[in-house]
Design a protein around this motif. Structure first.
Motif, PDB file in Angstrom:
ATOM      1  N   UNK A 142       0.827  -1.219   0.000  1.00  0.00           N
ATOM      2  CA  UNK A 142       0.000   0.000   0.000  1.00  0.00           C
ATOM      3  C   UNK A 142       0.857   1.263   0.000  1.00  0.00           C
ATOM      4  N   UNK A 143       2.135   1.128  -0.394  1.00  0.00           N
ATOM      5  CA  UNK A 143       2.948   2.347  -0.375  1.00  0.00           C
ATOM      6  C   UNK A 143       2.423   3.312  -1.430  1.00  0.00           C
ATOM      7  N   UNK A 144       2.431   4.579  -1.089  1.00  0.00           N
ATOM      8  CA  UNK A 144       1.878   5.605  -1.979  1.00  0.00           C
ATOM      9  C   UNK A 144       0.399   5.855  -1.731  1.00  0.00           C
ATOM     10  N   UNK A 145      -0.223   5.051  -0.881  1.00  0.00           N
ATOM     11  CA  UNK A 145      -1.659   5.252  -0.601  1.00  0.00           C
ATOM     12  C   UNK A 145      -1.820   5.905   0.777  1.00  0.00           C
ATOM     13  N   UNK A 146      -2.776   6.832   0.840  1.00  0.00           N
ATOM     14  CA  UNK A 146      -3.046   7.524   2.102  1.00  0.00           C
ATOM     15  C   UNK A 146      -4.384   7.067   2.656  1.00  0.00           C
ATOM     16  N   UNK A 147      -4.411   6.866   3.939  1.00  0.00           N
ATOM     17  CA  UNK A 147      -5.637   6.393   4.582  1.00  0.00           C
ATOM     18  C   UNK A 147      -5.914   7.231   5.823  1.00  0.00           C
ATOM     19  N   UNK A 165      -5.734  -1.419  15.655  1.00  0.00           N
ATOM     20  CA  UNK A 165      -5.230  -2.622  14.971  1.00  0.00           C
ATOM     21  C   UNK A 165      -5.290  -2.423  13.451  1.00  0.00           C
ATOM     22  N   UNK A 166      -6.380  -1.796  12.998  1.00  0.00           N
ATOM     23  CA  UNK A 166      -6.506  -1.541  11.555  1.00  0.00           C
ATOM     24  C   UNK A 166      -5.399  -0.595  11.092  1.00  0.00           C
ATOM     25  N   UNK A 167      -5.139   0.450  11.894  1.00  0.00           N
ATOM     26  CA  UNK A 167      -4.077   1.403  11.538  1.00  0.00           C
ATOM     27  C   UNK A 167      -2.739   0.673  11.420  1.00  0.00           C
ATOM     28  N   UNK A 168      -2.460  -0.196  12.381  1.00  0.00           N
ATOM     29  CA  UNK A 168      -1.183  -0.932  12.379  1.00  0.00           C
ATOM     30  C   UNK A 168      -1.089  -1.846  11.154  1.00  0.00           C
ATOM     31  N   UNK A 169      -2.208  -2.501  10.834  1.00  0.00           N
ATOM     32  CA  UNK A 169      -2.240  -3.417   9.688  1.00  0.00           C
ATOM     33  C   UNK A 169      -1.936  -2.666   8.382  1.00  0.00           C
ATOM     34  N   UNK A 170      -2.613  -1.518   8.208  1.00  0.00           N
ATOM     35  CA  UNK A 170      -2.450  -0.768   6.951  1.00  0.00           C
ATOM     36  C   UNK A 170      -1.074  -0.109   6.875  1.00  0.00           C
ATOM     37  N   UNK A 171      -0.611   0.369   8.032  1.00  0.00           N
ATOM     38  CA  UNK A 171       0.732   0.959   8.079  1.00  0.00           C
ATOM     39  C   UNK A 171       1.786  -0.092   7.744  1.00  0.00           C
ATOM     40  N   UNK A 172       1.596  -1.283   8.282  1.00  0.00           N
ATOM     41  CA  UNK A 172       2.529  -2.385   8.028  1.00  0.00           C
ATOM     42  C   UNK A 172       2.607  -2.717   6.543  1.00  0.00           C
ATOM     43  N   UNK A 173       1.516  -2.441   5.817  1.00  0.00           N
ATOM     44  CA  UNK A 173       1.497  -2.704   4.374  1.00  0.00           C
ATOM     45  C   UNK A 173       2.039  -1.509   3.589  1.00  0.00           C
ATOM     46  N   UNK A 177      -0.877   6.356   7.072  1.00  0.00           N
ATOM     47  CA  UNK A 177      -2.139   6.333   7.825  1.00  0.00           C
ATOM     48  C   UNK A 177      -2.208   7.502   8.801  1.00  0.00           C
ATOM     49  N   UNK A 178      -3.320   8.221   8.746  1.00  0.00           N
ATOM     50  CA  UNK A 178      -3.622   9.261   9.734  1.00  0.00           C
ATOM     51  C   UNK A 178      -4.770   8.727  10.579  1.00  0.00           C
TER      52      UNK A 178
END
Ligand code: MLT
Length: 206
Positions: A142-147, A165-173, A177-178
């Motif tokens: 998900x690099x280059x994507x903002x959430x 947990x969702x923030x951590x999951x998406x950040x890990x990808x 994430x804000x």
């Protein structure tokens, strides 16, 4: 209607950005149009109606109970929605590189599904009161994507821990994430709208 067709509303805009508006349980394709317009007066708006009915209420995928998802259906419906978006790009000729989802509740959860299973569909997503929709066997890049994750500290449906947990999951990808926690429940507030507008104004419009 073929499987990638959704009842939907499309409102053309004047910029290259399109917002994919995804309603909550019991919503329709018209519910989030005023929100989308107030978030970005220039964007095009694409707003489908979820195809699953729960006691007559439209949703984007089946659930077994509140917060307990039918994962097989979620996966299938996520792919269906991604295909609908692809066909809408061809039909309405908007820029797929500038498509940002704005999803509320059940709509945030299918937007999360798109990020995790069909990341090419979106350039970013504002997830308003989201849960972890699923954990895919292989994480996407998900690099280059903002959430944006806009959570409510008193949300009786989504715990602050789950939003984290969702923030951590998406950040890990690799997503940028804000996370915003406000003193609110599951419903959207004016503060959620302001937070989303501010976040969106920091995203490229092309
Ligand atoms: C869901 O089913 O997606 C969540 O429980 C949120 C909701 O729609 O109530």
């Amino acid at each position: 209607m073929n499987s990638s067709d959704f009842i939907h509303t499309f409102v053309p805009g004047t910029s290259t950005r399109t917002l994919l508006l995804l309603h909550g349980t019991g919503g329709t394709e018209n519910d989030l149009i005023p929100l989308g317009r107030s978030l970005d007066p220039a964007a095009s708006l694409l707003s489908p109606r979820g195809k699953v009915l729960e006691n007559g209420m439209p949703r984007f995928f089946r659930r077994l109970a509140e917060g307990v998802f039918d994962e097989e259906d979620l996966v299938r419906r996520t792919h269906e929605l991604a295909e609908f978006v692809e066909s809408a790009v061809a039909r309405y000729r908007f820029d797929p590189e500038r498509l940002v989802a704005v999803g509320y509740s059940n709509g945030a959860n299918i937007a999360g599904g798109l990020l995790l299973l069909r990341p090419e569909t979106l350039s970013g997503a504002a997830l308003l009161r989201p849960m972890v929709p699923l954990v895919p066997p292989t994480m996407p890049n998900l690099s280059g994507k903002s959430v944006l994750i806009a959570a409510g500290r008193q949300d009786p449906i989504v715990s602050a821990e789950e939003a984290g947990t969702l923030a951590t999951l998406l950040q890990g990808a690799g997503a940028a994430v804000t996370t915003s926690f406000e003193d609110a429940g599951h419903g959207l507030t004016q503060q959620t709208v302001e937070t989303t507008r501010r976040w969106l104004s920091n995203q490229p419009t092309g």
